[in-house]
Design a protein around this motif. Sequence first.
Motif, PDB file in Angstrom:
ATOM      1  N   VAL A 101       1.683   7.330 -14.664  1.00 14.28           N
ATOM      2  CA  VAL A 101       2.973   6.786 -14.263  1.00 14.28           C
ATOM      3  C   VAL A 101       2.781   5.827 -13.099  1.00 14.28           C
ATOM      4  N   LYS A 102       3.481   4.724 -13.109  1.00 18.71           N
ATOM      5  CA  LYS A 102       3.372   3.725 -12.052  1.00 18.71           C
ATOM      6  C   LYS A 102       3.791   4.328 -10.717  1.00 18.71           C
ATOM      7  N   GLU A 103       3.009   4.028  -9.662  1.00 15.69           N
ATOM      8  CA  GLU A 103       3.322   4.544  -8.342  1.00 15.69           C
ATOM      9  C   GLU A 103       4.658   3.974  -7.854  1.00 15.69           C
ATOM     10  N   PRO A 104       5.394   4.739  -7.068  1.00 16.86           N
ATOM     11  CA  PRO A 104       6.716   4.282  -6.629  1.00 16.86           C
ATOM     12  C   PRO A 104       6.626   3.146  -5.621  1.00 16.86           C
ATOM     13  N   SER A 105       7.728   2.425  -5.502  1.00 18.21           N
ATOM     14  CA  SER A 105       7.852   1.406  -4.460  1.00 18.21           C
ATOM     15  C   SER A 105       8.891   1.878  -3.457  1.00 18.21           C
ATOM     16  N   TYR A 106       8.822   1.306  -2.233  1.00 18.61           N
ATOM     17  CA  TYR A 106       9.673   1.760  -1.144  1.00 18.61           C
ATOM     18  C   TYR A 106      10.264   0.570  -0.411  1.00 18.61           C
ATOM     19  N   THR A 107      11.434   0.807   0.203  1.00 22.64           N
ATOM     20  CA  THR A 107      12.054  -0.163   1.097  1.00 22.64           C
ATOM     21  C   THR A 107      11.955   0.355   2.521  1.00 22.64           C
ATOM     22  N   VAL A 108      11.545  -0.512   3.444  1.00 20.01           N
ATOM     23  CA  VAL A 108      11.401  -0.121   4.845  1.00 20.01           C
ATOM     24  C   VAL A 108      12.785   0.046   5.476  1.00 20.01           C
ATOM     25  N   ARG A 109      12.976   1.190   6.141  1.00 23.58           N
ATOM     26  CA  ARG A 109      14.231   1.466   6.847  1.00 23.58           C
ATOM     27  C   ARG A 109      13.900   2.095   8.202  1.00 23.58           C
ATOM     28  N   THR A 110      14.009   1.330   9.288  1.00 26.38           N
ATOM     29  CA  THR A 110      13.680   1.852  10.620  1.00 26.38           C
ATOM     30  C   THR A 110      14.811   1.715  11.613  1.00 26.38           C
ATOM     31  N   GLY A 111      15.946   1.165  11.189  1.00 22.84           N
ATOM     32  CA  GLY A 111      17.024   0.931  12.143  1.00 22.84           C
ATOM     33  C   GLY A 111      16.729  -0.198  13.098  1.00 22.84           C
ATOM     34  N   GLY A 112      15.914  -1.183  12.627  1.00 18.48           N
ATOM     35  CA  GLY A 112      15.622  -2.351  13.437  1.00 18.48           C
ATOM     36  C   GLY A 112      14.403  -2.235  14.335  1.00 18.48           C
ATOM     37  N   GLY A 148      -1.498  -9.321   1.899  1.00 17.24           N
ATOM     38  CA  GLY A 148      -2.941  -9.283   1.700  1.00 17.24           C
ATOM     39  C   GLY A 148      -3.676  -8.275   2.561  1.00 17.24           C
ATOM     40  N   LYS A 149      -2.950  -7.524   3.399  1.00 17.25           N
ATOM     41  CA  LYS A 149      -3.588  -6.538   4.271  1.00 17.25           C
ATOM     42  C   LYS A 149      -3.304  -5.132   3.743  1.00 17.25           C
ATOM     43  N   THR A 150      -4.362  -4.361   3.558  1.00 13.31           N
ATOM     44  CA  THR A 150      -4.230  -2.991   3.066  1.00 13.31           C
ATOM     45  C   THR A 150      -4.223  -2.034   4.247  1.00 13.31           C
ATOM     46  N   GLY A 151      -3.246  -1.149   4.287  1.00 10.57           N
ATOM     47  CA  GLY A 151      -3.146  -0.208   5.388  1.00 10.57           C
ATOM     48  C   GLY A 151      -2.270   0.977   5.027  1.00 10.57           C
ATOM     49  N   TYR A 152      -1.801   1.667   6.055  1.00  7.37           N
ATOM     50  CA  TYR A 152      -1.063   2.913   5.864  1.00  7.37           C
ATOM     51  C   TYR A 152       0.248   2.867   6.641  1.00  7.37           C
ATOM     52  N   LEU A 153       1.310   3.363   6.001  1.00  3.17           N
ATOM     53  CA  LEU A 153       2.653   3.404   6.572  1.00  3.17           C
ATOM     54  C   LEU A 153       3.112   4.859   6.649  1.00  3.17           C
ATOM     55  N   TRP A 154       3.783   5.230   7.737  1.00  2.99           N
ATOM     56  CA  TRP A 154       4.308   6.588   7.866  1.00  2.99           C
ATOM     57  C   TRP A 154       5.544   6.737   6.980  1.00  2.99           C
ATOM     58  N   HIS A 155       5.518   7.804   6.122  1.00  2.00           N
ATOM     59  CA  HIS A 155       6.483   7.927   5.032  1.00  2.00           C
ATOM     60  C   HIS A 155       7.929   8.100   5.481  1.00  2.00           C
ATOM     61  N   GLU A 156       8.159   8.583   6.720  1.00  2.00           N
ATOM     62  CA  GLU A 156       9.518   8.924   7.139  1.00  2.00           C
ATOM     63  C   GLU A 156      10.457   7.719   7.134  1.00  2.00           C
ATOM     64  N   TYR A 157       9.899   6.508   7.263  1.00  2.00           N
ATOM     65  CA  TYR A 157      10.729   5.310   7.338  1.00  2.00           C
ATOM     66  C   TYR A 157      10.684   4.494   6.052  1.00  2.00           C
ATOM     67  N   LEU A 158      10.347   5.150   4.957  1.00  2.00           N
ATOM     68  CA  LEU A 158      10.305   4.487   3.659  1.00  2.00           C
ATOM     69  C   LEU A 158      11.300   5.147   2.722  1.00  2.00           C
TER      70      LEU A 158
END
Length: 593
Positions: A407-418, A460-470
């Motif tokens: 199954v295709k991995e999910p996509s996320y929208t960034v939500r941090t309150g600015g 083009g940059k591969t890295g890691y995002l903390w899931h709480e804001y996705l």
Amino acid sequence: MFRILPKHRVLYLSPLLAVLFALLGSAPLTVSGAVRDGSIRAETWTETAEERAESAGRAETYYGSYKLQTFDSVRHHTSFEFNAVAARWDATLLENSDVLLFLRTSRDNRGWSPWSTVEPENDAASNTGTNFGNLLIKRGAYMQYRVQLTAPARGKLPDVSSISFTFIDSREGPETRGAASGVAYAAEIGPRVISRTQWGAEEQLRFDGNGRETWGRQYTRPTKAIIHETVTLNHDPNPAATVRAIYYYHAVTRGWGDIGYNFLVDEQGRIYEGRAGGENVVGGHARCFNWGTIGIAALGEYNSARPSLAMIRAIEDILVWKFRANKINPYGHGVLGSYASRDIPNIAAHVDLDGMCGNSHQDPGKNLYSQFPSIRRNVARRLAGVTGTAGPVVDRPAPSAPARGGVKEPSYTVRTGGLGLSLRSKPGMNGQIIAVLGDGIVVQEITSPIDGWVKSVYQGKTGYLWHEYLLERRAAVPPPARRAPGRLRPGASAVIRGTPGALNLRQGPGMESPVVAKMWEGLGVTITGPAQSGWYPVVYTDGSGKELTGWTWGKYLKPGASRGRQAAGTAMLAGTLGIPAWNWRRRRRDQMT
């Protein structure tokens, strides 16, 4: 009517002798003595008759059918600056009378804090006999108390024979502020825990003058967890000092020989080791319900404040860790034994024990208690197919996640309150920030076994995002078909969903009908007849297997069979009861508002 015992001499003793005198109910004392991680100082003050004579007493005031009299004490100056204070008072109460206690503090005898209510530790109101107040985290070098006596207008006011206060200075010692994690508490996969050594426990406080533990350690396999709150300071600038103050209050002032809880959690999601003894040690957090339970305390007060997401996740981390190790069903319920015969859920609140064995605590507050249904669901989902810790810093990879079957991995929208979300070079707060993503940016997940961090590519940059804001983006789906009427018809099965934790089963269709039993979130019932004004007749099976009949409110009944009705302490693992492997990264902030 309002008498105070004579003041005792303040003693300066070694920690071991101080513990002995405190346990014997001795005179007020100050504990001192250097240890490697710091030293807790304490002093107990009881007002003298001379000081009492200087107190400001007010005339009796009448409010309808009741009267009230108020006394303000002298301003007491302690021998050191304290950061916590606890009260003890002896009272004789007559029918419908009560004693209300307040205190305020000052560092310079000029600027004073607001009056704080001293809540009785064991009950909703004062009792005849000895009462202990809740520990108040208040800083100062001066203290003044106010006592209010209430009684019926034609009755006699209660008699207070003694009031004493223990002042604690626990500030000297390790600070955990800014610490991302503790140390590994066990070899199995689990959250990071700040050890007793790290938060500065003075272990000599656990022993009497003969070198014996005041409360000897006992061990048993847990089958439930009970969640508390400490009713201390919110937004605490030094939670480790608060843990040390609670430790002294429990171990010495209350005479329990140690901190009562097995674990404590602060608002930053840091977990503190509580009672000494390691794996499966029996705590002292709930009368009659200590044996077979894990006591978890949330630092703070949550009737007015909201618990942080980090705190909720840390509580879930402990539950997943311990429930996996002991094969406990997070949706289960049942009794602990003849000594604690109430049917309670496996993830219970202290307030669920109200009325049993003298328990009358009303904690945790409503804003934490309302999270229990989501806590149970999240723990169940993680037990079904997710391993590792969900803490904000992961310094070891969790085992690979179950295969997704292409199954295709999910996509996320960034939500941090600015605020912007950092893309880091590696999972963990020590990873270098290589980009900052603004709100609304959509990212695609790359399969990664690192629990808590979403691997992705941005510009083009591969890295890691903390899931709480996705926020997970979901593909559009057609609206669900409308339910056919009559799904909750006689003979149908239904599941209890959306309650704060339990739904009342009543003798008849109405709020005025007596409660037969509490039916726990996630369990099933059978509809036995037609509804009456929204109330449904049902059959419910309790934790002992006994069938109970009654009526319940239909709003919290959802059509369908319960998944895994089980008694306390039984397993609920992936594949055995058909729990789906949910995507644990789904953002839950909407459940916190």
